[in-house]
Design a protein around this motif. Structure first.
Motif, mmCIF file in Angstrom:
data_model
loop_
_atom_site.group_PDB
_atom_site.id
_atom_site.type_symbol
_atom_site.label_atom_id
_atom_site.label_comp_id
_atom_site.label_asym_id
_atom_site.label_seq_id
_atom_site.Cartn_x
_atom_site.Cartn_y
_atom_site.Cartn_z
ATOM 1 N N ALA B 243 0.831 -1.201 0.000
ATOM 2 C CA ALA B 243 0.000 0.000 0.000
ATOM 3 C C ALA B 243 0.865 1.249 0.000
ATOM 4 C CB ALA B 243 -0.923 -0.012 1.219
ATOM 5 N N ALA B 244 1.941 1.232 0.786
ATOM 6 C CA ALA B 244 2.740 2.444 0.926
ATOM 7 C C ALA B 244 4.209 2.098 1.140
ATOM 8 C CB ALA B 244 2.225 3.274 2.110
ATOM 9 N N PRO B 245 4.926 1.769 0.053
ATOM 10 C CA PRO B 245 6.350 1.490 0.209
ATOM 11 C C PRO B 245 7.087 2.745 0.660
ATOM 12 C CG PRO B 245 5.738 1.608 -2.114
ATOM 13 C CD PRO B 245 4.470 1.652 -1.333
ATOM 14 N N ARG B 246 8.084 2.582 1.547
ATOM 15 C CA ARG B 246 8.781 3.751 2.080
ATOM 16 C C ARG B 246 10.070 4.012 1.315
ATOM 17 N NH1 ARG B 246 8.228 4.985 7.343
ATOM 18 N NH2 ARG B 246 9.026 6.978 6.641
ATOM 19 N N HIS B 247 10.728 2.947 0.840
ATOM 20 C CA HIS B 247 12.003 3.140 0.152
ATOM 21 C C HIS B 247 11.758 3.381 -1.338
ATOM 22 C CE1 HIS B 247 16.126 2.534 -1.211
ATOM 23 N NE2 HIS B 247 16.504 2.556 0.056
ATOM 24 N N PRO B 248 12.457 4.354 -1.930
ATOM 25 C CA PRO B 248 12.245 4.634 -3.358
ATOM 26 C C PRO B 248 12.490 3.411 -4.243
ATOM 27 C CG PRO B 248 13.564 6.365 -2.345
ATOM 28 C CD PRO B 248 13.398 5.297 -1.306
ATOM 29 N N TYR B 249 13.403 2.519 -3.828
ATOM 30 C CA TYR B 249 13.649 1.323 -4.628
ATOM 31 C C TYR B 249 12.417 0.419 -4.642
ATOM 32 C CZ TYR B 249 15.360 -3.277 -5.968
ATOM 33 O OH TYR B 249 15.503 -4.498 -6.567
ATOM 34 N N THR B 250 11.842 0.182 -3.465
ATOM 35 C CA THR B 250 10.643 -0.659 -3.399
ATOM 36 C C THR B 250 9.537 -0.057 -4.250
ATOM 37 O OG1 THR B 250 11.259 -1.006 -1.090
ATOM 38 C CG2 THR B 250 9.156 -1.885 -1.801
ATOM 39 N N ALA B 251 9.362 1.258 -4.124
ATOM 40 C CA ALA B 251 8.298 1.923 -4.878
ATOM 41 C C ALA B 251 8.531 1.764 -6.377
ATOM 42 C CB ALA B 251 8.251 3.401 -4.497
#
Lengths: 321, 321
Positions: B243-251
C-alpha cells in the motif's frame, strides 16, 4: 490492420525413443494450431512448459517444417515453394531467444554480431554495414562506443537489446520472441518491454510473443493464444480473454498466477494434478483430468476448435460456463 | 523471543581481486508460526543471507554478525559438530532447482531416509514407514510406490515435493525456502506454495520464503524484507509494503510491474542496473538510480531507521500515508 502471417491447423510431430529399452513413440508437440498475426500487433502465446510454445515459434519463424497444416506469409504458402523462395520469405521473420547469455556468440563483438545478418545476405559493403549496425545500436539504446565490445561485457538486459537489434537488422516485418524477458529482473524487464513496444510502433512490427508470465502478456499483447499440451485451448482479444475467459484452463491459469492485487487472493482455486505427458495424450480433452467441470463427454471426445463470441475455444462446455 | 534472530549480518568473500562484500548490514528475525518473505533482484544477496544463517557458507566466504541466535542458542559460539546437529533437523532448507538439488543416482525414498538416518530421528525399523508417511504429507499420490523412483522419473513439481518431504522429515521449527517455485509452472507453483503454507500453519513452523516475484510475496508473506545490492533496504508488514512502500527502490520496483500498468502505456523503469559486487557506489547504494537522490545520499550511507518491523534504509523515505 493487414494480415502478415496466417497459420492454419499447424501440427508438429516427432518420433522419439527407439533405443535399446524404449519403443518408438509419436509426440504431438503441436497439434492443430491456427492463428493470425497482424501488422503492428502482438500475439502472445501462453502455456506451461511442454505446451508446444517454442515448437510453434520455430515453425512460425520457418526454422522447422510443420508436419501438418500450413504457414502463409503475406498470403504466400511457405511449404510448397522452393528453398530459394522460402529463404526470401524467411527474411520477413526474425527471432529473439530467451537466454541472452546463450544466444550471442561470445567470440564476436557487438558490431560483428549485428553485421552478420547483412553480410550473409550480401547487403551493402563493409562501410554501409558498419553504419547500419551503429544506427541500430543507437535505436535500441546501446552506446556507439560499445561497438567493439564482446557480449560478456554487457548485463543481461543490454544483451537482450543486442539480440533485439540483431533481429531487426534485416528490417523484418515479423519478430518471433521466445520468452524474451523471462531471464531478466523486473526493473530490467520493464526497460526491454518498453523498447519492444517502441520498436513495434516505429517499424509497425508484428510480434509473436511467447511467455509464461501472464502479467507481461496482459501488458504487451493485443491477442492471446493459450496452449495446453500442444493443443489450442483458447484464442481471443487480450482484454476479453483476461476479463471473461471461456476455457476452464485459461481460468485456472489466471487464478494461479500470483498477483500483487489483494482482491486476487479470493479468486484462487485449488489446482489438482499436472499436465499430461504429450507422449500419452488422453483421448478426449487434454485438460479433462484437471478440469473441475469435466463430464463423461470430455474424457471421451476431443472438443472441436470453435467460435464462442469473440473467442475461439476448444471446450465442450464453453457456452454453459 | 524470535525463533531466528540475526543482527547486522555481513558475508564477504576473499578473492584474487580483493575482498568482496556480498551481504552487509542484514537483520533477519522470524517468529515461530510466521511467514517472512525476503524479496530482491538477482545479486541482491538474498540467498547468501540465508545460506549464512544455515551455516552453509564455506571458505573463501566469511560470515560475521553482531548476534545470530536460533531458539535460544547462540549460533556463533556453537562448534561445527553442534551446528551440524541443528541443520537439517531444527532448521531445514528447500532449494530452487529441485531436479538438480536431488542426487540423480539414488532413489528419492533413499534420499529422504538419509536425513532421518543422519539425525537418528526414527528407529531403523520404522524408517520406511516414516518416508511413506512424509511423501503422503507432501501430496504425492500412492507414496509407497514412489520410494524407488529416481529424480529423472518425476516431474519438477514432484521433485520439489520430495525436497520438501526431506526438509520437514525431522520436524524442523524453521523452514527456509530459497525460490522454491521459480523453476516451476504457475499451476504447479500454486500447488507448492499452498503445500508450504499448509505445512507451516499446521506445524507452527517459522517459514522464510525467498523470492523475486512480488506476486508470490503478496500472496504468502506476513512480513517482507526488501534487499538491494547486499543490503536490507526496507522491512514492513505485507499489506503496508504494497500500500505504501517507504524506500524509493521498493516503490520503483512495484511501479515497474506490468501488472500495475494501465493499458499498453510504457512502464516506469529504474534507470541503470543493480551495481555489481565490485562496483558499489559511495553513499546510499541506490543513489545512482534514485530520482530523489541528493548530495547527502551520494556521500553518506543511510542507516536502517524506524520502528521495528517498519524500518527503511533511506535519508528521504517516502511519506507514510
Amino acid at each position: 490492420m493487414s494480415v502478415l502471417m496466417q497459420a492454419r491447423g499447424l501440427s508438429r510431430h516427432y518420433m522419439v525413443g527407439g533405443g535399446l529399452l524404449a519403443r518408438k513413440a509419436l509426440v504431438r508437440a503441436v497439434d492443430g494450431v491456427s492463428f493470425v498475426l497482424r501488422e503492428a500487433e502482438t500475439l502472445a502465446i501462453v502455456g506451461e512448459s511442454g505446451s508446444g510454445k517454442s515448437t510453434l515459434a520455430r515453425m512460425a519463424a520457418l526454422m522447422e517444417p510443420p508436419s501438418g497444416g500450413e504457414v502463409l506469409i503475406d498470403g504466400h504458402p511457405t511449404a510448397t515453394i522452393g528453398e530459394a523462395a522460402r529463404r526470401r520469405l524467411r527474411l520477413n521473420v526474425q527471432m529473439v531467444f530467451q537466454n541472452p547469455y546463450g544466444s550471442l556468440n561470445p567470440r564476436k563483438t557487438v558490431g560483428a554480431i549485428l553485421e552478420e545478418p547483412l553480410a550473409l545476405n550480401r547487403r551493402g559493403d563493409k562501410a554501409a554495414r558498419a553504419h547500419a549496425a551503429r544506427a541500430m545500436m543507437d535505436r535500441v539504446g546501446l552506446r556507439q562506443d560499445q561497438y567493439g565490445r564482446y557480449p560478456h561485457m554487457f548485463s543481461g538486459g543490454q544483451r537482450q537489446r543486442i539480440a533485439i537489434a540483431r533481429a531487426l537488422m534485416l528490417n523484418p516485418r515479423i519478430v518471433v520472441a521466445d520468452e524474451p524477458v523471462s531471464a531478466l529482473d523486473v526493473s530490467i524487464q520493464a526497460q526491454v518491454l518498453n523498447l519492444m513496444m517502441d520498436l513495434q510502433d516505429e517499424f509497425r512490427l508484428a510480434f509473436m510473443f511467447i511467455s509464461h508470465d501472464l502479467g507481461v502478456v496482459r501488458h504487451i499483447a493485443h491477442e492471446v493464444l493459450v496452449l495446453y499440451c500442444g493443443r489450442p485451448a483458447e484464442y481471443g482479444p487480450r482484454e476479453s480473454l483476461f476479463q471473461a475467459p471461456r476455457h476452464p484452463y485459461t481460468r485456472l491459469l489466471l487464478a494461479a498466477t500470483p498477483s500483487v492485487d489483494p482482491r486476487h487472493r479470493q479468486r484462487r482455486v485449488p489446482v489438482k494434478g499436472e499436465p499430461p505427458s504429450p507422449l500419452h495424450p488422453p483421448p478426449g480433452c487434454a485438460f479433462a483430468a484437471r478440469c473441475p467441470h469435466a463430464t463423461a463427454l470430455c474424457t471421451a471426445e476431443r472438443p472441436a476448435w470453435r467460435e464462442a463470441g469473440t473467442h475461439m475455444v476448444a471446450c465442450h462446455h464453453a457456452d454453459s460456463l | 523471543m524470535p525463533l531466528l534472530e540475526i543482527r547486522n549480518l555481513a558475508v564477504e568473500f576473499a578473492t584474487a581481486s580483493g575482498r568482496l562484500q556480498a551481504v552487509d548490514g542484514v537483520d533477519v528475525s522470524v517468529d515461530a508460526g510466521e511467514v517472512l518473505c525476503i524479496v530482491g533482484e538477482s545479486g541482491s544477496g538474498k540467498s547468501v543471507s540465508v545460506l549464512a544463517a544455515m551455516g552453509l557458507i564455506t571458505w573463501p566466504g566469511r560470515v560475521s554478525a553482531e548476534a545470530m541466535g536460533f531458539a535460544g542458542m547462540d549460533l556463533l559460539s556453537l562448534s561445527p559438530r553442534q551446528r551440524r546437529r541443528l541443520v537439517g533437523r531444527d532448521m531445514a532448507m528447500v532449494f530452487q532447482e529441485p531436479t538438480s538439488s536431488l542426487n540423480p543416482c539414488y532413489p528419492v525414498g533413499w534420499q529422504i531416509a538419509e536425513a532421518l538416518r543422519t539425525h537418528h530421528a526414527v528407529p531403523k525399523a520404522r524408517l520406511r514407514d516414516r518416508v511413506v508417511e512424509l511423501l503422503g504429507q507432501v501430496g504425492i499420490a500412492a507414496p509407497a510406490t514412489r520410494l524407488g523412483a529416481f529424480p529423472h522419473q518425476l516431474s519438477g513439481g514432484m521433485n520439489q515435493r520430495v525436497m520438501i518431504a526431506m526438509a520437514i522429515s525431522c520436524n524442523p521449527r524453521l523452514l527456509i525456502a530459497d525460490e522454491p517455485t521459480t523453476a516451476l509452472d504457475v499451476t504447479v507453483q500454486q500447488q507448492i506454495l499452498d503445500l508450504l503454507l499448509d505445512l507451516q500453519r499446521r506445524r507452527g513452523m517459522g517459514l522464510v520464503l525467498i523470492t523475486h516475484d512480488m506476486g508470490v510475496v503478496a500472496e504468502t508473506a506476513h512480513r517482507v524484507q526488501v534487499m538491494y545490492a547486499g543490503q536490507m533496504v526496507e522491512e514492513q508488514p505485507t499489506g503496508a509494503l504494497f500500500a505504501a512502500p517507504r524506500h524509493p527502490y521498493t516503490a520503483a520496483l512495484l511501479d515497474a510491474l506490468p501488472e500495475r500498468a494501465v493499458g499498453r502505456a510504457r512502464l516506469p523503469t529504474i534507470p541503470g542496473v543493480v551495481p555489481g559486487i565490485a562496483d558499489r557506489p559511495q553513499g546510499c547504494l541506490f543513489n545512482p538510480r534514485c530520482r530523489y537522490a541528493d548530495d547527502l545520499c551520494r556521500a553518506v550511507p543511510p542507516a536502517l531507521a524506524g520502528a521495528p518491523d517498519r524500518r527503511v534504509r533511506c535519508h528521504h523515505p517516502l511519506a507514510a500515508p
